[in-house]
Write a protein that holds these residues in place. Sequence first.
Motif, PDB file in Angstrom:
ATOM      1  N   TRP A 166       0.801  -1.232   0.000  1.00  0.00           N
ATOM      2  CA  TRP A 166       0.000   0.000   0.000  1.00  0.00           C
ATOM      3  C   TRP A 166       0.833   1.281   0.000  1.00  0.00           C
ATOM      4  O   TRP A 166       0.337   2.337  -0.366  1.00  0.00           O
ATOM      5  N   TYR A 167       2.089   1.202   0.375  1.00  0.00           N
ATOM      6  CA  TYR A 167       2.909   2.414   0.439  1.00  0.00           C
ATOM      7  C   TYR A 167       3.228   2.932  -0.960  1.00  0.00           C
ATOM      8  O   TYR A 167       3.591   2.161  -1.844  1.00  0.00           O
ATOM      9  N   ARG A 168       3.100   4.241  -1.128  1.00  0.00           N
ATOM     10  CA  ARG A 168       3.437   4.890  -2.388  1.00  0.00           C
ATOM     11  C   ARG A 168       4.428   6.023  -2.123  1.00  0.00           C
ATOM     12  O   ARG A 168       4.096   6.969  -1.408  1.00  0.00           O
ATOM     13  N   PRO A 191       1.362  11.378   1.171  1.00  0.00           N
ATOM     14  CA  PRO A 191       1.269  12.406   2.214  1.00  0.00           C
ATOM     15  C   PRO A 191       2.138  12.132   3.436  1.00  0.00           C
ATOM     16  O   PRO A 191       2.498  13.059   4.154  1.00  0.00           O
ATOM     17  N   LEU A 192       2.478  10.854   3.680  1.00  0.00           N
ATOM     18  CA  LEU A 192       3.305  10.520   4.831  1.00  0.00           C
ATOM     19  C   LEU A 192       4.711  10.111   4.387  1.00  0.00           C
ATOM     20  O   LEU A 192       4.870   9.261   3.512  1.00  0.00           O
ATOM     21  N   ALA A 193       5.707  10.732   4.984  1.00  0.00           N
ATOM     22  CA  ALA A 193       7.097  10.356   4.712  1.00  0.00           C
ATOM     23  C   ALA A 193       7.387   9.027   5.400  1.00  0.00           C
ATOM     24  O   ALA A 193       6.718   8.664   6.379  1.00  0.00           O
TER      25      ALA A 193
END
Length: 198
Positions: free
Chosen positions: A167-169, A173-175
């Motif tokens: 799911w991480y892209r 928006p989140l570092a």
Amino acid sequence: MESTLLSRKDQIDQTATALFRTRGFAATSMRELASALGMEAGSIYSHIRSKEEILHRICFRLAEDFFSGFEEAAADEILPAATRLRRAVESHVRVLTADVAASAVFLHEWRHLSEPARTEFLALRERYEAGFRQLIGEGAASGELYAPDPIFAALTLLASLNWLPSWYRPGGPLAPIDIAHRLANQLLFGLEVRGNQK
């Protein structure tokens, strides 16, 4: 532009990693890899012997990164086990997010390693998981953590973390550091309100 700065071997690794992630190792042929690189099918063999050579490099490079981060996180035994566990979780997230495609290949395509690399890889994975079990066990013994079954807790923790490449892209928006902190908080504190927590 960036690929022109990479060596030919690095370009091959990067392109193969992307193909292994999207198509799977078994479904990716050397011909497809050569085509994606703009090379003749036969000429790729002057750079690599086989696609498994690339898979081996990905899996063992990532394993080295995971171990390096864990050892740094857990090294200071003066710190509470819970603090070292938090650092290990955050290190695991940093490795996963540094190269999401390679992480996905590491987590899912290792099954295509042939012997003796496959057995060596599984032994490394077991040793890495044992490190988490030990930290959780220490924390449970000292009363820092609630973990009646450190084996189950370690498996649950790592399974939750290893879902991240799905799911991480990058550029979201989140570092990665924010994700690391949030995951550590969520996994170590849970959802249930206890005592005077609000």
